[in-house]
Design an enzyme around this catalytic site. Structure first.
Site, PDB file in Angstrom:
ATOM      1  N   HIS A  63       0.530   2.891  18.648  1.00 13.92           N
ATOM      2  CA  HIS A  63      -0.528   2.881  17.631  1.00 13.92           C
ATOM      3  C   HIS A  63      -0.101   2.156  16.352  1.00 13.92           C
ATOM      4  O   HIS A  63      -0.902   2.002  15.428  1.00 13.92           O
ATOM      5  CB  HIS A  63      -1.020   4.305  17.333  1.00 13.92           C
ATOM      6  CG  HIS A  63      -0.082   5.157  16.542  1.00 13.92           C
ATOM      7  ND1 HIS A  63       0.706   6.123  17.112  1.00 13.92           N
ATOM      8  CD2 HIS A  63       0.177   5.206  15.216  1.00 13.92           C
ATOM      9  CE1 HIS A  63       1.409   6.737  16.179  1.00 13.92           C
ATOM     10  NE2 HIS A  63       1.106   6.196  15.011  1.00 13.92           N
ATOM     11  N   ASP A 118       2.229   6.581  24.136  1.00 12.38           N
ATOM     12  CA  ASP A 118       2.204   5.957  22.814  1.00 12.38           C
ATOM     13  C   ASP A 118       3.546   5.277  22.509  1.00 12.38           C
ATOM     14  O   ASP A 118       4.329   5.755  21.685  1.00 12.38           O
ATOM     15  CB  ASP A 118       1.868   7.013  21.763  1.00 12.38           C
ATOM     16  CG  ASP A 118       1.633   6.431  20.380  1.00 12.38           C
ATOM     17  OD1 ASP A 118       1.518   5.198  20.275  1.00 12.38           O
ATOM     18  OD2 ASP A 118       1.571   7.216  19.415  1.00 12.38           O
ATOM     19  N   SER A 211       5.891   7.377  12.282  1.00  7.57           N
ATOM     20  CA  SER A 211       5.519   7.024  13.650  1.00  7.57           C
ATOM     21  C   SER A 211       6.443   5.958  14.221  1.00  7.57           C
ATOM     22  O   SER A 211       6.786   4.985  13.547  1.00  7.57           O
ATOM     23  CB  SER A 211       4.085   6.500  13.689  1.00  7.57           C
ATOM     24  OG  SER A 211       3.166   7.501  13.369  1.00  7.57           O
TER      25      SER A 211
END
Length: 259
Positions: A63, A118, A211
């Site tokens: 992402h 992810d 992230s």
């Protein structure tokens, strides 16, 4: 999904951001200098962490995708001049083929699907120079053990009320939790490709800006920060990490086919 939109160019003199999702280190501490030499910062349309797994390859969260990236290596502090600091561009990016980007999702799906598969590989335009402050870390060869003490790191926000990255790399020690704990919070999470880690009492977590950064359990790279609850570090809401042992074959295949 946890990611952070940058309000600045890559001068990094002042780092402010507004998060559409969440991912930072909360309840952590300044990492010891050069103790996480595989940690990188990935800067595109979002600010993310990443992990150097080969001199030419970084792995991060899917992402964090952008059309262009700049990768900072050998950094402990984002604004100071540091002896091991390096900067690289990215020539190619490879999202996992089973990752479903937000804009392609069926709106009936629940948010937990954001975290499945992810991960993304970034091919550096020039190999990193391996030094005392820049090193690669091996992929896992065995499943992580529930209850392990894990270390997550990143430059994400340390205070949910301040939309600002940390200048200093932050580390936080958290526990690897069972699949059952994850399912209690995220009903549709695919636990075969994800890990849950955190503290059920709250207070320690990753969050906005972290992230794609590493989750290291018992000294082994086992996960990548994907996302979690808002606000971060809530009791009974562990964060979600990509489970790297499930993706090692794909990672090696992509690297071999794109030397």
């Amino acid at each position: 999904m946890w990611f952070l939109i940058l309000f600045l160019a890559l001068s990094l003199g002042q780092i402010d951001a507004a998060p559409p999702g969440q991912s930072r280190v909360v309840g952590g501490y300044n990492c010891e200098t050069n103790s996480q030499p595989w940690q990188v910062a990935v800067i595109g349309t979002t600010f993310c962490g990443g992990v150097l797994i080969d001199p030419s390859w970084v792995i991060t969260a899917a992402h964090c995708y952008s059309k262009n990236y700049r990768v900072l290596l050998g950094r402990n502090n984002l604004v100071k001049d540091e002896p091991f600091a390096q900067r690289r561009l990215v020539s190619q990016s490879f999202q996992h083929p089973d990752y479903i980007p937000v804009f392609m999702r069926n709106h009936t799906r629940q948010r937990a699907y954001d975290h499945n598969n992810d991960l993304m590989l970034l091919h550096l335009s020039k190999p990193a120079d391996i030094t005392g402050g820049v090193k690669v870390i091996d992929l896992p060869t065995e499943e992580p053990k529930v209850g392990s003490i894990c270390l997550a790191s990143g430059w994400g926000m340390t205070n949910p009320s301040e939309m600002k990255l940390s200048h200093d790399l932050q580390c936080v020690n958290i526990h690897l939790l069972s699949n059952e704990k994850c399912i209690e919070t995220y009903k549709n999470i695919e636990t075969d490709v994800t890990l849950c880690a955190g503290e059920m009492d709250g207070g320690k977590d990753t969050c906005t800006g972290d992230s794609g950064g590493p989750l290291i359990c018992d000294g082994v790279l086992q996960g990548l920060t994907s996302g979690g609850a808002t606000p971060c570090a809530k009791p009974k809401t562990p964060a979600i990490y990509a489970k790297l042992i499930k993706f090692t074959s794909w990672i090696k295949k992509v690297m071999k086919e794109n030397p």
